[in-house]
Design an enzyme around this catalytic site. Structure first.
Site, PDB file in Angstrom:
ATOM      1  N   ASP A  13     -39.867  35.852  17.013  1.00  0.00           N
ATOM      2  CA  ASP A  13     -39.677  37.283  16.514  1.00  0.00           C
ATOM      3  C   ASP A  13     -41.214  37.794  16.875  1.00  0.00           C
ATOM      4  O   ASP A  13     -42.008  37.016  16.898  1.00  0.00           O
ATOM      5  CB  ASP A  13     -39.535  37.200  15.158  1.00  0.00           C
ATOM      6  N   HIS A  30     -40.721  41.979  25.166  1.00  0.00           N
ATOM      7  CA  HIS A  30     -39.564  41.034  25.564  1.00  0.00           C
ATOM      8  C   HIS A  30     -39.897  40.318  26.772  1.00  0.00           C
ATOM      9  O   HIS A  30     -39.567  39.243  26.913  1.00  0.00           O
ATOM     10  CB  HIS A  30     -38.094  41.987  25.560  1.00  0.00           C
ATOM     11  N   LEU A 125     -33.424  17.503  28.070  1.00  0.00           N
ATOM     12  CA  LEU A 125     -33.089  18.610  26.965  1.00  0.00           C
ATOM     13  C   LEU A 125     -31.936  19.516  27.092  1.00  0.00           C
ATOM     14  O   LEU A 125     -31.668  19.717  28.317  1.00  0.00           O
ATOM     15  CB  LEU A 125     -34.566  19.611  27.332  1.00  0.00           C
TER      16      LEU A 125
HETATM   17  C1  IPE Z   1     -34.114  37.866  14.584  1.00  0.00           C
HETATM   18  O1  IPE Z   1     -35.143  38.827  14.694  1.00  0.00           O
HETATM   19  C2  IPE Z   1     -33.402  37.765  15.932  1.00  0.00           C
HETATM   20  C3  IPE Z   1     -33.791  37.174  16.792  1.00  0.00           C
HETATM   21  C4  IPE Z   1     -34.959  36.865  17.223  1.00  0.00           C
HETATM   22  C5  IPE Z   1     -33.025  37.215  18.347  1.00  0.00           C
HETATM   23  P1  IPE Z   1     -34.822  40.336  14.267  1.00  0.00           P
HETATM   24  O2  IPE Z   1     -36.216  40.980  14.257  1.00  0.00           O
HETATM   25  O3  IPE Z   1     -33.739  40.750  14.732  1.00  0.00           O
HETATM   26  O4  IPE Z   1     -34.737  40.208  12.590  1.00  0.00           O
HETATM   27  P2  IPE Z   1     -34.923  41.003  11.468  1.00  0.00           P
HETATM   28  O5  IPE Z   1     -34.366  42.298  11.571  1.00  0.00           O
HETATM   29  O6  IPE Z   1     -36.332  41.240  11.195  1.00  0.00           O
HETATM   30  O7  IPE Z   1     -34.141  40.271  10.330  1.00  0.00           O
HETATM   31  C1  IPE Z   2     -37.734  39.359  18.839  1.00  0.00           C
HETATM   32  O1  IPE Z   2     -38.671  40.493  18.789  1.00  0.00           O
HETATM   33  C2  IPE Z   2     -36.668  39.553  19.982  1.00  0.00           C
HETATM   34  C3  IPE Z   2     -35.346  40.154  19.783  1.00  0.00           C
HETATM   35  C4  IPE Z   2     -34.835  40.454  18.309  1.00  0.00           C
HETATM   36  C5  IPE Z   2     -34.435  40.331  20.879  1.00  0.00           C
HETATM   37  P1  IPE Z   2     -38.451  41.877  18.296  1.00  0.00           P
HETATM   38  O2  IPE Z   2     -37.917  42.751  18.954  1.00  0.00           O
HETATM   39  O3  IPE Z   2     -37.573  41.663  16.889  1.00  0.00           O
HETATM   40  O4  IPE Z   2     -40.020  42.240  17.860  1.00  0.00           O
HETATM   41  P2  IPE Z   2     -40.414  42.790  16.469  1.00  0.00           P
HETATM   42  O5  IPE Z   2     -40.027  41.923  15.329  1.00  0.00           O
HETATM   43  O6  IPE Z   2     -39.872  44.181  16.459  1.00  0.00           O
HETATM   44  O7  IPE Z   2     -41.735  43.150  16.524  1.00  0.00           O
HETATM   45 MG    MG Z   3     -38.071  41.350  14.906  1.00  0.00          MG
END
Ligand code: IPE
Ligand code: IPE
Ligand code: MG
Length: 226
Positions: A13, A30, A125
């Site tokens: 995240d 990303h 792995l």
């Molecule tokens: C969790 O991150 C999902 C992934 C890392 C793929 P999100 O950014 O979607 O989660 P929330 O919305 O903060 O809970």
């Molecule tokens: C996690 O990073 C990646 C996915 C959920 C695909 P985020 O896109 O949720 O990044 P933040 O949390 O908004 O910074």
């Molecule tokens: Mg996120």
């Protein structure tokens, strides 16, 4: 006795927030995050204690994001898998997706299947990418499958009907939030949870090694007494 980090699961995240710090679009985060995924996977494939690495790449809830971001993520996933196949083979990594893949385009499903088949013989792995994955959705699909086959529902039969049949030892979430966000709900029953403020694009092997060494010192009791 040290704990072994046999199955590490990571909620990757913070890509969007990292991109903001760079004054760039979320998609830039990303892109950079996919490079971190590669570095961490390569490290884990070289660490014989780690048998499985599950990376949360796209949740069942992530469809709520703006259409352009979702489209970008789909394209990035396809690009990542095609680009990484030689590295999977070189490092003896088996690719095993979890999640409901039926929601993806036929081209993406084909790429996913192709990488699965091409790495099926690999014995190192297991890199498991969670794609259109939700812990609740996984449990529901498993229960429905058992019902259809008229299999009695037991802890064992349910476990075996899940997409991912291996308990998580170490669950890491980057990006500063302290929540599970519907990841591996069944498999994390006794996982050790580690949260770091580091945003995923800046996470690295050094920090992972530090977390693993802390994890090894934890007393895991599983409800018993030591
Ligand atoms: C969790 O991150 C999902 C992934 C890392 C793929 P999100 O950014 O979607 O989660 P929330 O919305 O903060 O809970
Ligand atoms: C996690 O990073 C990646 C996915 C959920 C695909 P985020 O896109 O949720 O990044 P933040 O949390 O908004 O910074
Ligand atoms: Mg996120």
């Amino acid at each position: 006795m040290n704990n072994l980090p046999t199955h590490i699961a990571i909620i990757m995240d913070g890509n969007g927030r990292w991109a903001e710090t760079q004054k760039k679009n979320r998609t830039f985060g990303h892109e950079k995050g996919s490079e971190t995924a590669r570095l961490i996977t390569t490290y884990c494939s070289g660490n014989s204690e780690i048998q499985r690495l599950t990376l949360y790449a796209f949740s069942t809830e992530n469809w709520k994001r703006p259409k352009l971001e979702v489209e970008f993520l789909m394209k990035l996933l396809e690009k990542y898998l095609k680009r990484e196949l030689p590295a999977y083979l070189e490092n003896n990594i088996r690719f095993e997706p979890i999640g409901d893949l039926s929601a993806f385009s036929s081209s993406l499903q084909k790429t996913i299947k192709n990488v699965c088949n091409a790495t099926a013989h690999c014995t190192g792995l297991i890199q498991s990418l969670a794609l259109n994955y939700g812990g609740r959705d996984e449990i529901l699909r498993a229960v429905n499958k058992l019902n259809e086959n008229q299999t009695p529902i037991t802890a064992q039969s349910l476990n075996n009907a899940l997409d991912s049949v291996s308990d998580v030892d170490l669950l890491i979430r980057t990006g500063g939030d302290h929540r599970i966000s519907n990841f591996l709900l069944w498999q994390s029953a006794y996982a050790e949870l580690f949260f770091t403020d580091t945003l995923w694009p800046e996470f690295n092997v050094d920090e992972l090694e530090k977390i693993i060494s802390q994890f090894k010192k934890v007393e895991r009791r599983f409800g018993g007494v030591n």
